[in-house]
Design a protein around this motif. Sequence first.
Motif, mmCIF file in Angstrom:
data_model
loop_
_atom_site.group_PDB
_atom_site.id
_atom_site.type_symbol
_atom_site.label_atom_id
_atom_site.label_comp_id
_atom_site.label_asym_id
_atom_site.label_seq_id
_atom_site.Cartn_x
_atom_site.Cartn_y
_atom_site.Cartn_z
ATOM 1 N N THR A 113 0.846 -1.187 0.000
ATOM 2 C CA THR A 113 0.000 0.000 0.000
ATOM 3 C C THR A 113 0.877 1.231 0.000
ATOM 4 N N LYS A 114 0.505 2.228 -0.750
ATOM 5 C CA LYS A 114 1.274 3.463 -0.836
ATOM 6 C C LYS A 114 1.481 4.053 0.548
ATOM 7 N N GLY A 115 2.707 4.475 0.811
ATOM 8 C CA GLY A 115 2.990 5.115 2.087
ATOM 9 C C GLY A 115 3.697 4.193 3.059
ATOM 10 N N LYS A 142 -3.466 23.043 2.670
ATOM 11 C CA LYS A 142 -3.085 24.395 3.099
ATOM 12 C C LYS A 142 -3.249 24.593 4.600
ATOM 13 N N ASP A 143 -4.290 24.013 5.184
ATOM 14 C CA ASP A 143 -4.538 24.234 6.608
ATOM 15 C C ASP A 143 -3.834 23.209 7.489
ATOM 16 N N MET A 144 -2.895 22.448 6.921
ATOM 17 C CA MET A 144 -2.066 21.495 7.637
ATOM 18 C C MET A 144 -2.789 20.212 8.032
ATOM 19 N N TYR A 145 -4.030 20.051 7.584
ATOM 20 C CA TYR A 145 -4.673 18.758 7.785
ATOM 21 C C TYR A 145 -4.003 17.739 6.868
ATOM 22 N N HIS A 146 -3.972 16.496 7.279
ATOM 23 C CA HIS A 146 -3.423 15.450 6.421
ATOM 24 C C HIS A 146 -4.202 14.160 6.639
ATOM 25 N N THR A 147 -4.050 13.234 5.713
ATOM 26 C CA THR A 147 -4.728 11.944 5.796
ATOM 27 C C THR A 147 -3.715 10.823 5.589
ATOM 28 N N HIS A 148 -4.112 9.615 6.009
ATOM 29 C CA HIS A 148 -3.283 8.431 5.817
ATOM 30 C C HIS A 148 -4.087 7.352 5.114
ATOM 31 N N PRO A 186 -9.319 6.821 11.964
ATOM 32 C CA PRO A 186 -9.489 5.922 10.817
ATOM 33 C C PRO A 186 -8.734 6.404 9.580
ATOM 34 N N ALA A 187 -8.529 5.518 8.660
ATOM 35 C CA ALA A 187 -7.885 5.866 7.389
ATOM 36 C C ALA A 187 -8.700 6.928 6.668
ATOM 37 N N ASP A 188 -8.000 7.849 6.012
ATOM 38 C CA ASP A 188 -8.599 8.899 5.189
ATOM 39 C C ASP A 188 -9.375 9.954 5.982
ATOM 40 N N VAL A 189 -9.230 9.960 7.305
ATOM 41 C CA VAL A 189 -9.859 11.013 8.117
ATOM 42 C C VAL A 189 -8.858 12.145 8.294
ATOM 43 N N PRO A 190 -9.153 13.351 7.792
ATOM 44 C CA PRO A 190 -8.215 14.476 7.941
ATOM 45 C C PRO A 190 -8.021 14.831 9.411
ATOM 46 N N HIS A 191 -6.769 15.046 9.799
ATOM 47 C CA HIS A 191 -6.487 15.481 11.163
ATOM 48 C C HIS A 191 -5.273 16.410 11.168
ATOM 49 N N HIS A 192 -5.211 17.206 12.207
ATOM 50 C CA HIS A 192 -4.200 18.250 12.331
ATOM 51 C C HIS A 192 -3.033 17.738 13.158
ATOM 52 N N LYS A 193 -1.921 18.401 13.079
ATOM 53 C CA LYS A 193 -0.753 17.989 13.853
ATOM 54 C C LYS A 193 -1.060 18.061 15.360
ATOM 55 N N VAL A 198 1.215 4.664 16.306
ATOM 56 C CA VAL A 198 1.543 3.588 15.372
ATOM 57 C C VAL A 198 0.444 3.543 14.321
ATOM 58 N N GLY A 199 0.797 3.174 13.117
ATOM 59 C CA GLY A 199 -0.185 2.991 12.059
ATOM 60 C C GLY A 199 -0.366 1.510 11.795
ATOM 61 N N PHE A 200 -1.540 1.121 11.339
ATOM 62 C CA PHE A 200 -1.747 -0.297 11.063
ATOM 63 C C PHE A 200 -2.827 -0.516 10.012
#
Length: 297
Positions: free
Chosen positions: A4-6, A39-45, A78-85, A97-99
């Motif tokens: 999986t990518k990442g 732009k607002d520093m949110y990211h997803t996994h 959860p996966a694909d949920v945007p969250h901030h630092k 940890v990611g899984f």
Amino acid sequence: MEMTKGFTDKNEYGLCVENIAIRLLVNKDRVSFGTTLSKDMYHTHSFTELFVCFSDEICIQTEQGLLRLPKNSAAVIPADVPHHKIEADDENCWDSVGFIITEKPKRGCHNLYGSLKPLYEDPEPSVFYNVPEIARTVEALHRVFPKSAEYLPALEWVCALSKLALKKTQKTYSKNKLPIRTPDVYRMACLEELLQNRFYEPLTAGMVARQLNISTRQFSRIIKERTGMTFHKVLVKKRLECAAELLLKTNQSVNSILKKVGYENSSLFYKEFAAQFGTTPTEYRLTAAGENLQNTV
């Protein structure tokens, strides 16, 4: 297993327990794996992420709201949920940890995949308070990785994760469907590891029971419930399956193979092999060779 990518070899190792396969990411430097920044520093996994707080308090901003984690709490994003630092006064007071969990259908085992579904299939983030066990297991994972991919800390983490899932669902069980007993899951995973790597040793139920820190009677009950066989029969089955594989894939002599899989008595090996496969080792090899020749013609 499909990549999986990442995910990178440097930060990942895999683990199979009961009917699940887990790809576990241990982020030593707290650098995001495969993130998509905006732009607002949110990211997803592309994977589920578990955060734990060891002391003080940490905050995680999600699109659903702000998550506050006091000491010994955890959050599942959860996966694909945007969250901030993360906001924290002390950067050493938290870890994550990611899984990714995939199902590996298997007979005679607990449905660990089904019991964990509430954690990684819920589209909403979850927060758990007063869960020091999961915090301890995450800390242990970071302590051993990447020096070695030891399986015991990862097994303990899986057991703690199953308790989080149980907390989330508060599920009641009928008489015909008992809850997963974490110690049994842990012990059977250790047993599978032992059978995989030491099946050729002169093992007895008593020896294995002592390694699992339980009585021989308790160990015999657990393995009978799980496999329908005694430990001796499970061990014999493993040895004979390995012998059959060596007969097909190598040119080693039968005498060499029987010793390699743990037999000292050749007569016993021939007797048990015939009982398992209905033929002698030599005939088994010749029959397989003849079938392969016909397939190539």
